[in-house]
Motif scaffolding. Structure first.
Motif, PDB file in Angstrom:
ATOM      1  N   MET A 135       0.850  -1.172   0.000  1.00  0.00           N
ATOM      2  CA  MET A 135       0.000   0.000   0.000  1.00  0.00           C
ATOM      3  C   MET A 135       0.889   1.226   0.000  1.00  0.00           C
ATOM      4  N   GLU A 136       0.548   2.142  -0.890  1.00  0.00           N
ATOM      5  CA  GLU A 136       1.263   3.421  -0.963  1.00  0.00           C
ATOM      6  C   GLU A 136       0.274   4.524  -0.603  1.00  0.00           C
ATOM      7  N   VAL A 137       0.662   5.367   0.350  1.00  0.00           N
ATOM      8  CA  VAL A 137      -0.195   6.456   0.792  1.00  0.00           C
ATOM      9  C   VAL A 137       0.524   7.776   0.539  1.00  0.00           C
ATOM     10  N   ASN A 138      -0.148   8.679  -0.169  1.00  0.00           N
ATOM     11  CA  ASN A 138       0.390  10.007  -0.448  1.00  0.00           C
ATOM     12  C   ASN A 138      -0.548  11.047   0.140  1.00  0.00           C
ATOM     13  N   VAL A 139      -0.006  11.890   1.004  1.00  0.00           N
ATOM     14  CA  VAL A 139      -0.800  12.945   1.627  1.00  0.00           C
ATOM     15  C   VAL A 139      -0.428  14.262   0.966  1.00  0.00           C
ATOM     16  N   ARG A 140      -1.414  14.931   0.439  1.00  0.00           N
ATOM     17  CA  ARG A 140      -1.205  16.224  -0.223  1.00  0.00           C
ATOM     18  C   ARG A 140      -1.853  17.309   0.627  1.00  0.00           C
ATOM     19  N   GLU A 141      -1.039  17.853   1.504  1.00  0.00           N
ATOM     20  CA  GLU A 141      -1.527  18.846   2.463  1.00  0.00           C
ATOM     21  C   GLU A 141      -2.157  20.053   1.768  1.00  0.00           C
ATOM     22  N   ASP A 142      -1.526  20.509   0.678  1.00  0.00           N
ATOM     23  CA  ASP A 142      -2.008  21.709  -0.010  1.00  0.00           C
ATOM     24  C   ASP A 142      -3.399  21.537  -0.615  1.00  0.00           C
ATOM     25  N   ARG A 143      -3.777  20.298  -0.900  1.00  0.00           N
ATOM     26  CA  ARG A 143      -5.080  20.026  -1.516  1.00  0.00           C
ATOM     27  C   ARG A 143      -6.050  19.332  -0.566  1.00  0.00           C
TER      28      ARG A 143
END
Length: 87
Positions: free
Chosen positions: A1-9
Motif C-alpha cells: 500500500m502506498e499512501v500520499n498525503v497532499r496537504e495543499d489540496r
C-alpha cells in the motif's frame, strides 16, 4: 500500500495492489486512514489495481470519449441553430 498525503489540496491518495485490495488487514488500515483524515476534512481516494488489460481498457475509454465529444458537439450545434432561428 502506498499512501500520499497532499496537504495543499487536503487530499490523501492510497494505492493498492491486487493482493492488497482483498486483504482484511489492509482494509482495517484503510478504515483507520478514513477516520484520521475525516477529522481533518481531507478527501481520501483509494485506487485499486484492476484485473483487465490496461492497454485495451484505455483504448476503449478513448474511443468512448471521442464518440461522446462528437455527440455533445452535435447537440450544442443544434441548440445554437435553434437559438439563431428564434432571434
Amino acid at each position: 500500500m502506498e499512501v500520499n498525503v497532499r496537504e495543499d489540496r487536503k487530499l490523501v491518495d492510497v494505492w493498492l495492489t491486487n493482493a492488497e485490495k482483498n486483504d482484511p488487514q489492509i482494509q482495517a488500515q484503510l478504515k483507520d486512514i478514513y477516520a484520521k483524515y475525516k477529522k481533518k476534512k481531507y478527501l481520501v481516494a483509494v485506487y485499486q489495481s484492476g484485473s483487465r488489460d490496461l492497454y485495451e481498457s484505455t483504448l476503449a475509454l478513448l474511443a468512448y470519449n471521442k464518440k461522446r465529444v462528437a455527440e455533445l458537439d452535435v447537440q450544442r450545434e443544434k441548440r445554437q441553430r435553434a437559438a439563431a432561428v428564434e432571434r
